[in-house]
Scaffold this motif. Sequence first.
Motif, mmCIF file in Angstrom:
data_model
loop_
_atom_site.group_PDB
_atom_site.id
_atom_site.type_symbol
_atom_site.label_atom_id
_atom_site.label_comp_id
_atom_site.label_asym_id
_atom_site.label_seq_id
_atom_site.Cartn_x
_atom_site.Cartn_y
_atom_site.Cartn_z
ATOM 1 N N SER A 189 0.910 -0.943 0.011
ATOM 2 C CA SER A 189 0.075 -0.006 -0.058
ATOM 3 C C SER A 189 0.971 1.148 0.054
ATOM 4 O O SER A 189 1.933 1.323 -0.032
ATOM 5 N N ARG A 190 0.260 2.494 -0.040
ATOM 6 C CA ARG A 190 1.007 3.805 0.132
ATOM 7 C C ARG A 190 1.948 3.995 1.110
ATOM 8 O O ARG A 190 2.769 4.703 0.961
ATOM 9 N N GLU A 211 -2.196 4.939 -3.363
ATOM 10 C CA GLU A 211 -2.753 4.029 -2.839
ATOM 11 C C GLU A 211 -3.558 3.178 -4.172
ATOM 12 O O GLU A 211 -4.721 3.895 -4.430
ATOM 13 N N SER A 220 -8.079 -1.223 1.366
ATOM 14 C CA SER A 220 -8.203 0.200 1.422
ATOM 15 C C SER A 220 -9.460 0.600 1.483
ATOM 16 O O SER A 220 -10.536 0.022 1.441
#
Length: 489
Positions: A189-190, A211, A220
């Motif tokens: 993920s980010r 993301e 998310s």
Amino acid sequence: MSRYRVPPVLRPRLTPKYVASSIVAIYVVYCWLWGMPLLSSNLPAYTGPHSVGTIDIESPCDGRKTSDVKFKSTGEPAFLLETVLFSVYYPAVKNAKSNKPKHLWVPKPLAVTAEGYAKFAHISNFLTNSIFTVALWGLAGSTTIPAKVDVPLREVAPSFEFTEHGQGKPEAGNDAFPVIVFSHGMASSRTDYTHFCGELASRGYVVAAIEHRDGSGPGSMIMNVDGTERPLYHFGLGDLQHDESFDTPELKQAQLDFRQAEIEETIRVLKAINDGSGATIFEMNPRTEGEHLATWEGKLDMTNVTISGHSYGATGALQALKGAPCPERPFHGGLILDPGKSSGPLNHDIDVPILVIHSNSWSKKHSVFFGSPHFDVVKDLVADVNKRGKAAWFMTSLGTSHPSVTDAPLIEPTLLSWTTGSTINVYDGVDVYVNVTEEFMIYQKAHRRTGLLALEVTHPDYDSAANGTQQMPEAYQRFWQIHVAPDAA
């Protein structure tokens, strides 16, 4: 008082079980008192000359679909772009105070990420989801990202001067901040690359870490302006309505197309901020961050953006370079880290400078990639860019493993070294990537080769005899092999 009148719980028997339980309890209390995550390490502070701020931006999109494939469970489009979410890391005003808590490394609700990982493992049910949630909390549930949340951007962007050894260093200047857009890998993920992004921000760069909601990440939470929200979990072919023509390669291409759309939407939002619409972006952000975005007008160099990605994200970054630079993708350079071995073909149609870095494990393992060794495919891709007259490099970072550029080795150094075979110090593992990235960004801005990028080929093939056009200087021998480089000027 007689010891026999003390409650039994206060009269411990020093059994091995009691001693072990006491040690665990003391450790838990110690971690709680000092704000430390259980079973792991805190993320380190950034080392650059600037303070680092961060903002989560979620912005509504036009609802475009990049594929007609639908979910089996709901009949809704699987690749519908409702919003785009990214974290921005940036040089902040020195000593600025934030009135908001630091971002958690595993965003809330933690159960969404945990259930996503259970789906990855194909064992998702109430019991396993609960076990994954408890395990994730124990490993990193309280870990926070060091960057200050929603503090003002520095007033002046750094420009660069050069030392006698060719290394660049920032000095005061009036240029806009260079921008990097970063795409994460599969099962990530980010927030998995926060130290890499934050370290670059501490050295004068603005980094937007996206993301991706293409089904490749664990989970998310999609948040809309009207306050509604819904979780999106990892999904695969078995979760989709499709005919026989939509197979695994088609799914990967659909994911890459969706990632490209998210990259383009991120550029749209950054352009809007730079053009003076920062206040509107803040008002439309359901994450309620970005109160200073109105002051960012004209401070981002959106005419010379660099796209970067790791693994699946590296494959996506290469795809985004097709036809670049263009208005939707104003990329004048690409930073490609461990391009995917199972994420589809790599785009060779590139007409901007690129730097491709393999981790040691990525170069070391022989992998057949569409009928050819993956290493050779990447080497030929980079050589082709040089033939087009654009500077391109391909090199291996020695001692590193595939996760070395992520935060994982910093949080779980012993576990990651043991499971991945990485031999480099975990801090050096990130720093070597940051340092050469900075040299590439200096090249993008000043068109001058410095540091490692000033060298020529040292090892035409991985771990071959050092029979390139240049002997690797001793300062770099522990960390690098250069396989492709531009011809000497």
